[in-house]
Write an enzyme that holds these catalytic residues in place. Sequence first.
Site, short mmCIF file in Angstrom:
data_model
loop_
_atom_site.label_atom_id
_atom_site.label_comp_id
_atom_site.label_asym_id
_atom_site.label_seq_id
_atom_site.Cartn_x
_atom_site.Cartn_y
_atom_site.Cartn_z
CB SER A 196 -0.89 0.03 1.24
OG SER A 196 -1.66 -1.14 1.35
N1 SAH Z 1 -0.23 -4.97 3.95
C1 SAH Z 1 0.61 -5.33 2.82
C2 SAH Z 1 -0.09 -5.08 1.50
C3 SAH Z 1 -0.84 -6.27 1.15
S1 SAH Z 1 -1.62 -6.40 -0.44
C4 SAH Z 1 1.95 -4.64 2.83
O1 SAH Z 1 2.20 -3.83 3.74
O2 SAH Z 1 2.77 -4.92 1.97
C5 SAH Z 1 -2.89 -7.54 0.07
C6 SAH Z 1 -2.40 -8.91 0.46
O3 SAH Z 1 -3.52 -9.65 0.89
C7 SAH Z 1 -1.79 -9.70 -0.70
O4 SAH Z 1 -0.51 -10.13 -0.35
C8 SAH Z 1 -2.75 -10.88 -0.86
O5 SAH Z 1 -2.12 -12.08 -1.23
C9 SAH Z 1 -3.33 -10.99 0.53
N2 SAH Z 1 -4.61 -11.69 0.64
C10 SAH Z 1 -5.68 -11.67 -0.20
N3 SAH Z 1 -6.67 -12.43 0.31
C11 SAH Z 1 -6.23 -12.94 1.49
C12 SAH Z 1 -6.80 -13.80 2.48
N4 SAH Z 1 -8.03 -14.31 2.38
N5 SAH Z 1 -6.05 -14.11 3.56
C13 SAH Z 1 -4.80 -13.62 3.70
N6 SAH Z 1 -4.21 -12.81 2.80
C14 SAH Z 1 -4.91 -12.47 1.71
#
Ligand code: SAH
Length: 190
Positions: free
Chosen positions: A33
């Site tokens: 993000s």
């Molecule tokens: N907070 C992160 C950004 C994450 S992007 C950072 O600081 O880098 C969103 C993430 O959510 C992705 O890595 C994706 O694989 C994950 N995601 C999507 N659905 C999910 C689920 N049901 N459980 C866990 N992770 C999930």
Amino acid sequence: MLRVPREEFLPPHVRDYAYSDMPLPIGYGQTISAPHMVAMMCEYAGLRRGMYVLEVGTGSGYHAAVMAEIVGDEGHVYTIERIPELALFAKRNLERTGYSSRVTVIIGDGSRGFEPAAPYDVIVVTAAAPDIPRPLVDQLRIGGRLVIPVGSRFEQVLYVCTRTEDGLRIEKTVPCIFVPLIGRYGWREE
Ligand code: SAH
């Protein structure tokens, strides 16, 4: 946020952009993000020293590191990621930057929450959900907050929810765009 080196959470080819306020690709179709969104989510969550936090969507581990700075040694961040390769990437980034004692990385479907460490003071979801996943509300302590983007697969509104004695108070804040939450209480995998 000044203490967390964002470049350490990025793949080499985008490291030059670490201090631009924008989302960046981290592989597997996912993104880290933008710093302003990380900051806003921490503020809306009312994060404080000593809190127990669940993050759904570990990605690079950056957001977890920022929250670990805020909760300090008295608190803890549990963070759950569905893509094993990203969970490992985040784990390494958190170890290298010295946050591994305050952050536990779990592999799994975070739309179901993470029951073993519940209840949480704060739950932050960094992927977009079609609705508020019921298990996340159940795993929040009374007075706890859930910050989650809710909407379509392509655009959402950031909801700030507070669990009260008799239900959930929902405040709709800013428009936003997150990658989809894929799982039992999220979207189906395509
Ligand atoms: N907070 C992160 C950004 C994450 S992007 C950072 O600081 O880098 C969103 C993430 O959510 C992705 O890595 C994706 O694989 C994950 N995601 C999507 N659905 C999910 C689920 N049901 N459980 C866990 N992770 C999930």
